[in-house]
Design a protein around this motif. Structure first.
Motif, PDB file in Angstrom:
ATOM      1  N   PHE A 154       0.814  -1.214   0.000  1.00 31.82           N
ATOM      2  CA  PHE A 154       0.000   0.000   0.000  1.00 31.82           C
ATOM      3  C   PHE A 154       0.848   1.265   0.000  1.00 31.82           C
ATOM      4  O   PHE A 154       0.398   2.316  -0.471  1.00 31.82           O
ATOM      5  CB  PHE A 154      -0.924  -0.013   1.218  1.00 31.82           C
ATOM      6  N   PHE A 155       2.083   1.185   0.503  1.00 30.80           N
ATOM      7  CA  PHE A 155       2.902   2.386   0.661  1.00 30.80           C
ATOM      8  C   PHE A 155       3.261   3.051  -0.674  1.00 30.80           C
ATOM      9  O   PHE A 155       3.046   4.267  -0.818  1.00 30.80           O
ATOM     10  CB  PHE A 155       4.172   2.067   1.454  1.00 30.80           C
ATOM     11  N   PRO A 156       3.793   2.334  -1.677  1.00 28.67           N
ATOM     12  CA  PRO A 156       4.093   3.004  -2.957  1.00 28.67           C
ATOM     13  C   PRO A 156       2.868   3.615  -3.633  1.00 28.67           C
ATOM     14  O   PRO A 156       2.933   4.769  -4.092  1.00 28.67           O
ATOM     15  CB  PRO A 156       4.712   1.882  -3.806  1.00 28.67           C
ATOM     16  N   PRO A 157       1.719   2.909  -3.719  1.00 29.75           N
ATOM     17  CA  PRO A 157       0.528   3.557  -4.290  1.00 29.75           C
ATOM     18  C   PRO A 157       0.092   4.796  -3.518  1.00 29.75           C
ATOM     19  O   PRO A 157      -0.376   5.765  -4.109  1.00 29.75           O
ATOM     20  CB  PRO A 157      -0.542   2.459  -4.212  1.00 29.75           C
ATOM     21  N   LEU A 158       0.241   4.760  -2.185  1.00 29.78           N
ATOM     22  CA  LEU A 158      -0.109   5.933  -1.377  1.00 29.78           C
ATOM     23  C   LEU A 158       0.702   7.147  -1.817  1.00 29.78           C
ATOM     24  O   LEU A 158       0.140   8.227  -2.069  1.00 29.78           O
ATOM     25  CB  LEU A 158       0.152   5.636   0.099  1.00 29.78           C
ATOM     26  N   ILE A 159       2.011   6.982  -1.912  1.00 37.37           N
ATOM     27  CA  ILE A 159       2.870   8.085  -2.324  1.00 37.37           C
ATOM     28  C   ILE A 159       2.558   8.492  -3.755  1.00 37.37           C
ATOM     29  O   ILE A 159       2.428   9.686  -4.077  1.00 37.37           O
ATOM     30  CB  ILE A 159       4.353   7.690  -2.197  1.00 37.37           C
ATOM     31  N   LEU A 160       2.404   7.511  -4.609  1.00 36.93           N
ATOM     32  CA  LEU A 160       2.171   7.769  -6.030  1.00 36.93           C
ATOM     33  C   LEU A 160       0.898   8.578  -6.253  1.00 36.93           C
ATOM     34  O   LEU A 160       0.859   9.501  -7.066  1.00 36.93           O
ATOM     35  CB  LEU A 160       2.091   6.443  -6.781  1.00 36.93           C
ATOM     36  N   LEU A 161      -0.158   8.250  -5.518  1.00 37.65           N
ATOM     37  CA  LEU A 161      -1.458   8.876  -5.746  1.00 37.65           C
ATOM     38  C   LEU A 161      -1.658  10.159  -4.943  1.00 37.65           C
ATOM     39  O   LEU A 161      -2.132  11.162  -5.469  1.00 37.65           O
ATOM     40  CB  LEU A 161      -2.573   7.880  -5.433  1.00 37.65           C
ATOM     41  N   PHE A 177      -6.028  10.688 -19.016  1.00 44.52           N
ATOM     42  CA  PHE A 177      -5.114   9.676 -19.536  1.00 44.52           C
ATOM     43  C   PHE A 177      -3.967   9.400 -18.567  1.00 44.52           C
ATOM     44  O   PHE A 177      -3.711   8.251 -18.192  1.00 44.52           O
ATOM     45  CB  PHE A 177      -4.561  10.128 -20.893  1.00 44.52           C
ATOM     46  N   PHE A 178      -3.288  10.479 -18.140  1.00 48.58           N
ATOM     47  CA  PHE A 178      -2.149  10.305 -17.252  1.00 48.58           C
ATOM     48  C   PHE A 178      -2.582   9.986 -15.818  1.00 48.58           C
ATOM     49  O   PHE A 178      -1.937   9.192 -15.131  1.00 48.58           O
ATOM     50  CB  PHE A 178      -1.265  11.555 -17.262  1.00 48.58           C
ATOM     51  N   GLY A 179      -3.676  10.597 -15.374  1.00 46.15           N
ATOM     52  CA  GLY A 179      -4.159  10.319 -14.026  1.00 46.15           C
ATOM     53  C   GLY A 179      -4.552   8.863 -13.849  1.00 46.15           C
ATOM     54  O   GLY A 179      -4.169   8.213 -12.877  1.00 46.15           O
ATOM     55  N   ASN A 180      -5.294   8.337 -14.796  1.00 43.61           N
ATOM     56  CA  ASN A 180      -5.691   6.932 -14.724  1.00 43.61           C
ATOM     57  C   ASN A 180      -4.499   6.005 -14.907  1.00 43.61           C
ATOM     58  O   ASN A 180      -4.479   4.891 -14.391  1.00 43.61           O
ATOM     59  CB  ASN A 180      -6.763   6.629 -15.768  1.00 43.61           C
ATOM     60  N   ALA A 181      -3.480   6.484 -15.646  1.00 42.60           N
ATOM     61  CA  ALA A 181      -2.253   5.690 -15.792  1.00 42.60           C
ATOM     62  C   ALA A 181      -1.546   5.549 -14.444  1.00 42.60           C
ATOM     63  O   ALA A 181      -0.996   4.485 -14.128  1.00 42.60           O
ATOM     64  CB  ALA A 181      -1.330   6.336 -16.819  1.00 42.60           C
ATOM     65  N   PHE A 182      -1.562   6.612 -13.636  1.00 47.23           N
ATOM     66  CA  PHE A 182      -0.989   6.529 -12.293  1.00 47.23           C
ATOM     67  C   PHE A 182      -1.757   5.519 -11.441  1.00 47.23           C
ATOM     68  O   PHE A 182      -1.166   4.776 -10.658  1.00 47.23           O
ATOM     69  CB  PHE A 182      -0.998   7.904 -11.627  1.00 47.23           C
TER      70      PHE A 182
END
Length: 244
Positions: A154-161, A177-182
């Protein structure tokens, strides 16, 4: 003694051991001088650059401390701190008042992170012990290990989002496009790190099942991009509605 009796005896012993480990872990949360924050920061870094190396550490801990799960709550403490800081940034984007920020922080920490984590960890703990572990293997996967795997994944997605929310919270096609790619990358991270964690145990079989959702994530990404549904914008709206 029959196999079922042995299985029951081992299970009872595991429950007792798990309870004692949980008590020791909880007590250490309030003893900052006994936590290794430098090592916890190292773990967070490697979740991004080389999660495979971090998973090998869980194997080493099993040989040295007779458990896969962390016995040092430093990672959880730092994780909570990062979650609070990232929530402050999201609150600025949402233009929340102080009271709304407190409500938002409560939901993010205790519901989205810890509450969902407890549910997912329990479900995965049950599924791995029931379907992925050989029936003739007496040792169960620790519930604490499943919780650790959730926080790792969960930690990397937390930082990423949370960090890039302010960049992708728009309705232009590029933002979608880019937001959903993240979001796709975040989902991939969660599935991949979960796979690495459970695969590192070696006693489990068919661990590639943790990678099975990835094609569905890609399909959802393509559909959401085609219909121009901004997942980040929808989540921001949900966050703001929840604290009103």
């Amino acid at each position: 003694m029959s196999y079922s009796d042995m299985r029951y005896s081992v299970s009872q012993c595991s429950i007792s051991t798990a309870y004692s480990k949980c008590v020791r872990y909880t007590r250490r949360i309030f003893k900052y001088d006994q936590m290794d924050f430098q090592f916890a920061l190292w773990q967070m870094l490697y979740l991004f650059v080389s999660p495979q190396k971090l998973m090998k550490m869980f194997q080493t801990r099993k040989y040295t401390k007779s458990q896969y799960a962390r016995d040092d709550p430093a990672f959880l403490v730092l994780f909570s701190g990062v979650l609070c800081l990232s929530s402050i940034g999201v609150s600025f984007v949402l233009n929340l008042s102080f009271v709304q920020f407190i409500k938002f922080l409560f939901f993010v920490v205790f519901i989205d992170a810890i509450g969902v984590g407890l549910v997912l960890a329990t479900v995965l703990w049950y599924l791995t012990n029931t379907f992925l572990k050989p029936q003739n293997h007496l040792q169960d996967i620790e519930w604490g290990f499943s919780l650790d795997m959730h926080f790792n994944a969960f930690f990397p997605p937390l930082i990423l989002l949370h960090v890039i929310h302010w960049l992708i919270n728009h309705n232009t096609y590029l933002s979608v496009f880019f937001g959903n790619a993240f979001w796709l990358c975040a989902a991939f991270y969660y599935a991949y790190i979960s796979f690495l964690g459970y695969n590192s145990l070696q006693i489990l079989k068919h661990t590639k099942v943790f990678l099975a959702p990835i094609p569905w994530f890609i399909l959802l990404y393509l559909i959401s991009s085609l219909i121009r549904w901004n997942v980040s914008d929808a989540l921001m709206t949900f966050y703001k509605y929840r604290v009103l």
